[in-house]
Design a protein around this motif. Sequence first.
Motif, PDB file in Angstrom:
ATOM      1  N   SER A  47      33.388  17.705  12.321  1.00 17.36           N
ATOM      2  CA  SER A  47      34.656  17.131  12.803  1.00 17.36           C
ATOM      3  C   SER A  47      34.870  15.649  13.066  1.00 17.36           C
ATOM      4  CB  SER A  47      35.124  17.939  14.072  1.00 17.36           C
ATOM      5  OG  SER A  47      34.150  17.694  15.065  1.00 17.36           O
ATOM      6  N   THR A  48      33.608  15.046  13.309  1.00 15.90           N
ATOM      7  CA  THR A  48      33.841  13.703  13.525  1.00 15.90           C
ATOM      8  C   THR A  48      33.644  13.005  12.113  1.00 15.90           C
ATOM      9  OG1 THR A  48      32.429  13.864  15.593  1.00 15.90           O
ATOM     10  CG2 THR A  48      32.336  11.757  14.208  1.00 15.90           C
ATOM     11  N   ALA A  49      32.917  13.469  11.156  1.00 17.33           N
ATOM     12  CA  ALA A  49      32.849  12.997   9.746  1.00 17.33           C
ATOM     13  C   ALA A  49      34.205  13.140   9.164  1.00 17.33           C
ATOM     14  CB  ALA A  49      32.061  13.807   9.002  1.00 17.33           C
ATOM     15  N   ASN A  50      34.872  14.302   9.123  1.00 17.07           N
ATOM     16  CA  ASN A  50      35.984  14.412   8.716  1.00 17.07           C
ATOM     17  C   ASN A  50      37.264  13.522   9.340  1.00 17.07           C
ATOM     18  OD1 ASN A  50      38.154  15.906   7.208  1.00 17.07           O
ATOM     19  ND2 ASN A  50      38.712  16.730   9.061  1.00 17.07           N
ATOM     20  N   GLU A  51      37.327  13.428  10.555  1.00 17.34           N
ATOM     21  CA  GLU A  51      38.259  12.371  11.317  1.00 17.34           C
ATOM     22  C   GLU A  51      37.894  11.144  10.885  1.00 17.34           C
ATOM     23  OE1 GLU A  51      38.857  10.861  15.666  1.00 17.34           O
ATOM     24  OE2 GLU A  51      38.966  12.987  15.339  1.00 17.34           O
ATOM     25  N   THR A  52      36.807  10.625  10.736  1.00 15.34           N
ATOM     26  CA  THR A  52      36.398   9.155  10.453  1.00 15.34           C
ATOM     27  C   THR A  52      36.612   8.795   9.002  1.00 15.34           C
ATOM     28  OG1 THR A  52      34.620   9.075  12.007  1.00 15.34           O
ATOM     29  CG2 THR A  52      34.421   7.538  10.111  1.00 15.34           C
ATOM     30  N   LEU A  53      36.561  10.062   8.161  1.00 16.91           N
ATOM     31  CA  LEU A  53      36.503   9.780   6.824  1.00 16.91           C
ATOM     32  C   LEU A  53      38.102   9.818   6.318  1.00 16.91           C
ATOM     33  CD1 LEU A  53      34.160  12.373   5.126  1.00 16.91           C
ATOM     34  CD2 LEU A  53      34.080  10.038   4.928  1.00 16.91           C
ATOM     35  N   GLU A  54      38.957  10.626   7.212  1.00 16.91           N
ATOM     36  CA  GLU A  54      40.395  10.400   6.923  1.00 16.91           C
ATOM     37  C   GLU A  54      40.992   8.869   7.276  1.00 16.91           C
ATOM     38  OE1 GLU A  54      42.992  12.099   5.536  1.00 16.91           O
ATOM     39  OE2 GLU A  54      41.364  12.742   4.439  1.00 16.91           O
ATOM     40  N   ASP A  55      40.326   8.728   8.719  1.00 13.06           N
ATOM     41  CA  ASP A  55      40.752   7.261   8.953  1.00 13.06           C
ATOM     42  C   ASP A  55      40.390   6.000   7.894  1.00 13.06           C
ATOM     43  OD1 ASP A  55      41.687   8.378  11.354  1.00 13.06           O
ATOM     44  OD2 ASP A  55      39.789   7.429  12.406  1.00 13.06           O
ATOM     45  N   LEU A  56      39.269   6.147   7.389  1.00 12.00           N
ATOM     46  CA  LEU A  56      38.737   5.149   6.170  1.00 12.00           C
ATOM     47  C   LEU A  56      39.847   5.258   5.217  1.00 12.00           C
ATOM     48  CD1 LEU A  56      34.940   5.504   6.651  1.00 12.00           C
ATOM     49  CD2 LEU A  56      36.423   3.493   7.276  1.00 12.00           C
ATOM     50  N   ARG A  57      40.186   6.633   4.761  1.00  4.23           N
ATOM     51  CA  ARG A  57      41.148   6.919   3.501  1.00  4.23           C
ATOM     52  C   ARG A  57      42.316   6.030   3.917  1.00  4.23           C
ATOM     53  NH1 ARG A  57      45.338   9.390   2.170  1.00  4.23           N
ATOM     54  NH2 ARG A  57      45.276  10.920   4.232  1.00  4.23           N
ATOM     55  N   GLU A  58      42.935   6.240   5.013  1.00 10.45           N
ATOM     56  CA  GLU A  58      44.257   5.744   5.450  1.00 10.45           C
ATOM     57  C   GLU A  58      44.368   4.135   5.649  1.00 10.45           C
ATOM     58  OE1 GLU A  58      45.193   7.608   9.349  1.00 10.45           O
ATOM     59  OE2 GLU A  58      45.618   9.679   8.256  1.00 10.45           O
ATOM     60  N   GLN A  59      43.003   3.673   5.818  1.00  6.26           N
ATOM     61  CA  GLN A  59      42.748   2.042   5.813  1.00  6.26           C
ATOM     62  C   GLN A  59      42.474   1.817   4.430  1.00  6.26           C
ATOM     63  OE1 GLN A  59      39.584   1.467   8.216  1.00  6.26           O
ATOM     64  NE2 GLN A  59      40.228   2.555   9.822  1.00  6.26           N
ATOM     65  N   GLY A  60      42.527   2.648   3.430  1.00  8.15           N
ATOM     66  CA  GLY A  60      42.248   2.283   2.139  1.00  8.15           C
ATOM     67  C   GLY A  60      41.006   1.949   1.394  1.00  8.15           C
ATOM     68  N   ARG A  61      39.891   2.351   2.441  1.00 10.53           N
ATOM     69  CA  ARG A  61      38.526   2.063   2.240  1.00 10.53           C
ATOM     70  C   ARG A  61      38.029   3.234   0.998  1.00 10.53           C
ATOM     71  NH1 ARG A  61      37.449  -2.423   3.503  1.00 10.53           N
ATOM     72  NH2 ARG A  61      35.211  -2.168   3.454  1.00 10.53           N
ATOM     73  N   LEU A  62      38.685   4.521   1.421  1.00  8.85           N
ATOM     74  CA  LEU A  62      38.144   5.472   0.635  1.00  8.85           C
ATOM     75  C   LEU A  62      39.169   6.328  -0.212  1.00  8.85           C
ATOM     76  CD1 LEU A  62      35.630   7.112   3.240  1.00  8.85           C
ATOM     77  CD2 LEU A  62      34.941   5.896   1.677  1.00  8.85           C
ATOM     78  N   GLN A  63      38.520   6.804  -1.153  1.00 13.68           N
ATOM     79  CA  GLN A  63      39.406   7.837  -1.969  1.00 13.68           C
ATOM     80  C   GLN A  63      39.115   9.344  -1.871  1.00 13.68           C
ATOM     81  OE1 GLN A  63      38.959   6.365  -5.956  1.00 13.68           O
ATOM     82  NE2 GLN A  63      40.993   5.465  -5.875  1.00 13.68           N
ATOM     83  N   ARG A  64      40.212  10.144  -1.429  1.00 13.84           N
ATOM     84  CA  ARG A  64      39.909  11.503  -1.294  1.00 13.84           C
ATOM     85  C   ARG A  64      40.370  12.457  -2.483  1.00 13.84           C
ATOM     86  NH1 ARG A  64      43.151  14.366   3.045  1.00 13.84           N
ATOM     87  NH2 ARG A  64      44.911  14.347   1.449  1.00 13.84           N
ATOM     88  N   ILE A  65      39.218  13.167  -2.940  1.00 11.47           N
ATOM     89  CA  ILE A  65      39.344  13.880  -4.089  1.00 11.47           C
ATOM     90  C   ILE A  65      39.385  15.455  -3.782  1.00 11.47           C
ATOM     91  CG2 ILE A  65      38.169  14.729  -6.543  1.00 11.47           C
ATOM     92  CD1 ILE A  65      36.953  11.754  -6.307  1.00 11.47           C
ATOM     93  N   ASP A  66      40.432  16.176  -4.035  1.00  7.73           N
ATOM     94  CA  ASP A  66      40.613  17.335  -3.720  1.00  7.73           C
ATOM     95  C   ASP A  66      40.382  18.105  -4.857  1.00  7.73           C
ATOM     96  OD1 ASP A  66      41.334  17.030  -0.841  1.00  7.73           O
ATOM     97  OD2 ASP A  66      43.313  16.332  -1.409  1.00  7.73           O
ATOM     98  N   SER A  67      39.612  19.243  -4.684  1.00  2.20           N
ATOM     99  CA  SER A  67      39.474  20.254  -6.054  1.00  2.20           C
ATOM    100  C   SER A  67      39.632  21.733  -5.414  1.00  2.20           C
ATOM    101  CB  SER A  67      38.301  20.018  -6.499  1.00  2.20           C
ATOM    102  OG  SER A  67      37.206  20.049  -5.911  1.00  2.20           O
ATOM    103  N   ASP A  68      39.473  22.701  -6.263  1.00  3.38           N
ATOM    104  CA  ASP A  68      39.542  24.014  -5.741  1.00  3.38           C
ATOM    105  C   ASP A  68      38.506  24.422  -4.554  1.00  3.38           C
ATOM    106  OD1 ASP A  68      41.638  24.576  -7.172  1.00  3.38           O
ATOM    107  OD2 ASP A  68      40.591  25.262  -8.917  1.00  3.38           O
ATOM    108  N   ASP A  69      37.204  23.741  -4.947  1.00  4.34           N
ATOM    109  CA  ASP A  69      36.150  24.279  -4.029  1.00  4.34           C
ATOM    110  C   ASP A  69      35.889  23.293  -3.006  1.00  4.34           C
ATOM    111  OD1 ASP A  69      35.285  22.198  -5.794  1.00  4.34           O
ATOM    112  OD2 ASP A  69      33.296  22.890  -6.121  1.00  4.34           O
ATOM    113  N   ALA A  70      36.117  22.023  -2.894  1.00  3.69           N
ATOM    114  CA  ALA A  70      36.053  21.339  -1.807  1.00  3.69           C
ATOM    115  C   ALA A  70      36.645  19.731  -1.937  1.00  3.69           C
ATOM    116  CB  ALA A  70      34.375  20.713  -1.820  1.00  3.69           C
ATOM    117  N   THR A  71      36.531  19.221  -0.728  1.00  4.96           N
ATOM    118  CA  THR A  71      37.213  18.047  -0.665  1.00  4.96           C
ATOM    119  C   THR A  71      36.173  17.260  -0.609  1.00  4.96           C
ATOM    120  OG1 THR A  71      39.273  18.826   0.443  1.00  4.96           O
ATOM    121  CG2 THR A  71      38.726  16.494   0.734  1.00  4.96           C
ATOM    122  N   ARG A  72      36.177  15.876  -1.462  1.00  2.00           N
ATOM    123  CA  ARG A  72      35.269  14.970  -1.658  1.00  2.00           C
ATOM    124  C   ARG A  72      35.745  13.653  -1.493  1.00  2.00           C
ATOM    125  NH1 ARG A  72      33.888  18.831  -5.455  1.00  2.00           N
ATOM    126  NH2 ARG A  72      31.691  19.589  -5.330  1.00  2.00           N
TER     127      ARG A  72
END
Length: 183
Positions: A47-72
């Motif tokens: 949950s900590t990783a998920n929340e932090t990764l989403e914060d970083l994505r919203e800041q434009g530092r990460l990209q999220r790739i959604d696929s059928d088997d996982a979010t990367r």
Amino acid sequence: MADDSRGHNQSWSDATSARERVQSVAETLREPRSINWISEQADVAWSTANETLEDLREQGRLQRIDSDDATRYQPDRTQLFFDEIRTLIEENTREELRSELAAITAEIEGWQETYGVDSWEALEQTLADEGLSSAESSERRDVVTFWRENEADRQLLKHALALYTDVEAAREGMRTMAERARS
């Protein structure tokens, strides 16, 4: 391991916060990774990783790739590229950037002369030569790595020098607007 103020060794998890560890892992990824993988590497709860990764994505530092088997997640290379150029301009004078560019160019020219090749790709192809000792082969692999890094740094320096005047003008414009707003 880092040392604390009393000289005792601290583990990574003692020396950094959970969010810092997730950020560190995520921003150095070479390929997209799942939340599970990142949480394991950072030694944090999912949950900590998920929340932090989403914060970083919203800041434009990460990209999220959604696929059928996982979010990367993976670093936003465009954002990182512009951040590096901005840092180079903010932390160096134009002359310092020119000097670093000249030093890199001289180092590459030295490798070209030493190995009789024009590029790191050509040097890499010589690794298959049967006459090379293991030490020579290892040395050439190291030079290929440094050469590639120098090529990337040289491109960043060229971009920073090309944009230097425009960034300085934009910064001066922001300072002037801030001063007007205060008066």
